[in-house]
Design a protein around this motif. Structure first.
Motif, PDB file in Angstrom:
ATOM      1  N   SER A 153      -6.416   0.084  -6.826  1.00 57.31           N
ATOM      2  CA  SER A 153      -5.433  -0.388  -7.803  1.00 57.31           C
ATOM      3  C   SER A 153      -5.775   0.037  -9.226  1.00 57.31           C
ATOM      4  N   SER A 171      -9.837  -2.117  -1.612  1.00 57.03           N
ATOM      5  CA  SER A 171      -8.423  -2.116  -1.973  1.00 57.03           C
ATOM      6  C   SER A 171      -8.251  -2.274  -3.482  1.00 57.03           C
ATOM      7  N   ARG A 199      -4.544   6.186   2.931  1.00 57.65           N
ATOM      8  CA  ARG A 199      -4.118   5.171   1.965  1.00 57.65           C
ATOM      9  C   ARG A 199      -4.530   5.618   0.568  1.00 57.65           C
ATOM     10  N   GLN A 239      -3.404  -6.852   6.587  1.00 51.02           N
ATOM     11  CA  GLN A 239      -4.265  -5.847   7.213  1.00 51.02           C
ATOM     12  C   GLN A 239      -4.078  -5.813   8.728  1.00 51.02           C
ATOM     13  N   GLU A 255       0.839  -1.185   0.000  1.00 54.12           N
ATOM     14  CA  GLU A 255       0.000   0.000   0.000  1.00 54.12           C
ATOM     15  C   GLU A 255       0.878   1.240   0.000  1.00 54.12           C
ATOM     16  N   TYR A 313      -3.703 -11.499   2.402  1.00 48.29           N
ATOM     17  CA  TYR A 313      -4.263 -10.144   2.450  1.00 48.29           C
ATOM     18  C   TYR A 313      -4.667  -9.765   3.873  1.00 48.29           C
ATOM     19  N   TYR A 342      -3.032   0.604  -3.710  1.00 48.13           N
ATOM     20  CA  TYR A 342      -2.894  -0.791  -3.255  1.00 48.13           C
ATOM     21  C   TYR A 342      -2.552  -1.657  -4.453  1.00 48.13           C
TER      22      TYR A 342
END
Length: 541
Positions: free
Chosen positions: A451, A447, A292, A275, A213, A271, A295
């Motif tokens: 991307s 997430s 954030r 987290q 991330e 994943y 990702y």
């Protein structure tokens, strides 16, 4: 229909650091050569994801004046910190002298590898290289067992495998030499290794999945060049891997987790491990109050020296992570990938000058290079961790590298395929993961959104099952279908219908990480390229 045909002296498949370095070096050696690079991403860098801290050694050789040429390599490492996370709240800071010297980052830089590749592409084009983003290498062209080039993927094919109104047949791109630099688990590289038996007498290749991330933080929290590595919690003693957290430029932090794909518990979800990792105080203090902004995930080729295939064959070469040149002891593969590309360029130029169809000089060039020395000297690093675990393996590596100067007289091996290490679900403890809090931890679909992943919906599924029945007859009853957990993008989903649980493939979410192609216990999932331009679009990874 007769295909459109283009011919070059050298064709390079993949615009990563290896392929672009090969292209640049070829034109430096012989500006008369016609050199082309194809890239399946929508632009150069769109599919590039790495930590990344780089050693500039290869860059220094390729472009000695890179600083004046404004390469995006500006954040020098100022401090290393290494931690062993004991549990969810405590950690042991490892003194630098106790860590293998390969983990020290003096004179290295924290960068965006995607942006470095974009810069390399500009240099290549200025040298006269033709770069074609949005083209996949779909199929290899052979002539009498010599590689002659590739066919690019067809465009405008529907889910029913029939041409749509927008159909365009792929082109035939031929060359005297084709260099394959697709990155980890390249589907053409996989075919070439099998076709030419390039991995004979080598250890099996080993892999990890890396999740990353990018965070924007407040200026007062930012320490440009601070590099943090560690291992331990949340991974259990039977699962090897580690984390990274790098303070890069523009008040940003790169944070990620690497999980070796030889893990045995099918309930493990890389994943979710990532987290919950971010909640540990060692990491959380750097992220709290930040946002954030990106990702991604990518498999990593990490077998190292013992798993390197033969890298040249009639008509071409394998380079970079397509071959497995990453140095796992340093957690670095950019400088090694670049050097492999530069050596390939020299060997191809030699072969063309000698009217040969084989770049036979590559083997000698490789063995005489610092790349060979670096990979050979780190050959025991991964096997030691796999055989002895975190503590004993780490102690062995510190002894080997710091006291014996990487001269341990024996070579350790790991001859077990990663997918074969998976145990049945009934033999393993089920892992319960906490719900994401939306502050430090997040769900998969939000997430994937970050991307920028997209695929044309009406196209054939690029995640192909060799046997359609395997998920129902084997993976679900024995392993509770691990694909729904090891996939970092929610591609694989179990749905219940009248016939019982079935596997549903949501291919549009695919990050092109290749983990499913590697970790499926039956090796039943084959990743093939989707329509060109699809997949993630990483802006700064």
């Amino acid at each position: 229909m007769e295909r459109e045909h283009m011919e070059f002296d050298v064709l390079i498949v993949g615009a990563g650091p290896a392929g672009l370095s090969a292209a640049c070096r070829l034109k430096q050696l012989n500006e008369e050569l016609s050199v082309a690079v194809i890239e399946k991403g929508s632009e150069v860098g769109a599919h590039i994801l790495s930590g990344a801290v780089i050693d500039p050694r290869a860059l220094n050789e390729l472009f000695p004046d890179w600083k004046n040429q404004q390469a995006p390599v500006t954040t020098a490492v100022v401090r290393d910190e290494i931690y062993l996370l004991n549990n969810d709240s405590s950690a042991t800071k490892i003194p630098n002298w106790m860590a293998p010297k390969s983990l020290h980052n003096n004179n290295n830089y924290a960068v965006s590898l995607g942006n470095l590749c974009r810069w390399l592409a500009v240099q290549a084009e200025e040298l006269g290289v033709d770069i074609f983003p949005g083209f996949t290498g779909a199929e290899i062209i052979y002539d009498d067992d010599t590689v002659k080039g590739i066919y690019t993927g067809d465009m405008g094919v529907g889910q029913d495998n029939m041409p749509k109104d927008s159909y365009m047949q792929g082109m035939a791109l031929t060359a005297k030499f084709t260099i394959f630099s697709e990155g980890c688990r390249g589907h053409l590289g996989k075919e070439l290794i099998n076709h030419f038996d390039l991995d004979r007498d080598r250890d099996p290749q080993h892999y990890a999945i890396g999740l990353k991330e990018l965070w924007q933080i407040e200026p007062e929290q930012h320490t440009p060049g601070l590099v943090i590595h560690g291992s331990g919690w949340p991974l259990d003693k039977n699962t090897s891997g580690g984390f990274f957290l790098y303070h890069t430029d523009d008040h940003q932090i790169s944070v990620g987790l690497i999980v070796d794909l030889n893990y045995s518990n099918p309930w493990l979800n890389p994943y979710e491990e990532f987290q919950r990792l971010k909640h540990h105080p060692v990491l959380a203090k750097h992220l709290k109050g930040g946002k954030r902004i990106a990702y991604g995930a990518r498999a990593i080729t990490k077998g190292g020296f013992n798993s390197l295939p033969k890298m040249h064959f009639p008509g071409g070469l394998l380079i970079g992570c397509d071959a497995g040149t990453l140095n796992v002891s340093r957690i670095k593969g950019t400088h090694t990938a670049m050097k492999s590309g530069m050596l390939a360029a020299q060997a191809v130029n030699d072969a063309i000058n000698n009217n040969s169809t084989q770049a036979n000089s590559y083997e000698c060039l490789f063995k005489d290079s610092w790349l060979y020395d670096e990979l050979f000297n780190s050959r025991n690093f991964g096997p030691a961790l796999h055989k002895f675990g975190h503590w004993l393996g780490g102690a062995f590596n510190t002894l080997d590298q710091n006291l014996l100067n990487s001269k341990f007289p024996l070579t350790l091996h790991d001859r077990h395929e990663d997918n074969a290490k998976l145990k049945e679900a009934s033999q393993c403890e089920k892992i319960q993961y906490p719900r994401p809090d939306g502050i430090l931890s997040f769900d998969k679909l939000s997430s994937v959104y970050l991307s920028n992943t997209n695929h044309e919906e009406d196209q054939p599924c690029h995640l192909q099952l060799s046997k359609e029945e395997i998920p129902v007859t084997v993976n679900i009853p024995l392993y509770k279908e691990p694909a729904q957990r090891y996939c970092p993008a929610g591609v694989y989903e179990i749905i219940d219908n009248q016939a019982g649980p079935q596997l549903q493939i949501n291919a549009q979410n695919c990050l092109h990480c290749k983990t499913c192609d590697i970790k499926d216990p039956c090796q039943n999932i084959q990743w093939v390229p989707p329509e060109a331009g699809g997949g993630p679009n990483y802006p700064n990874m």
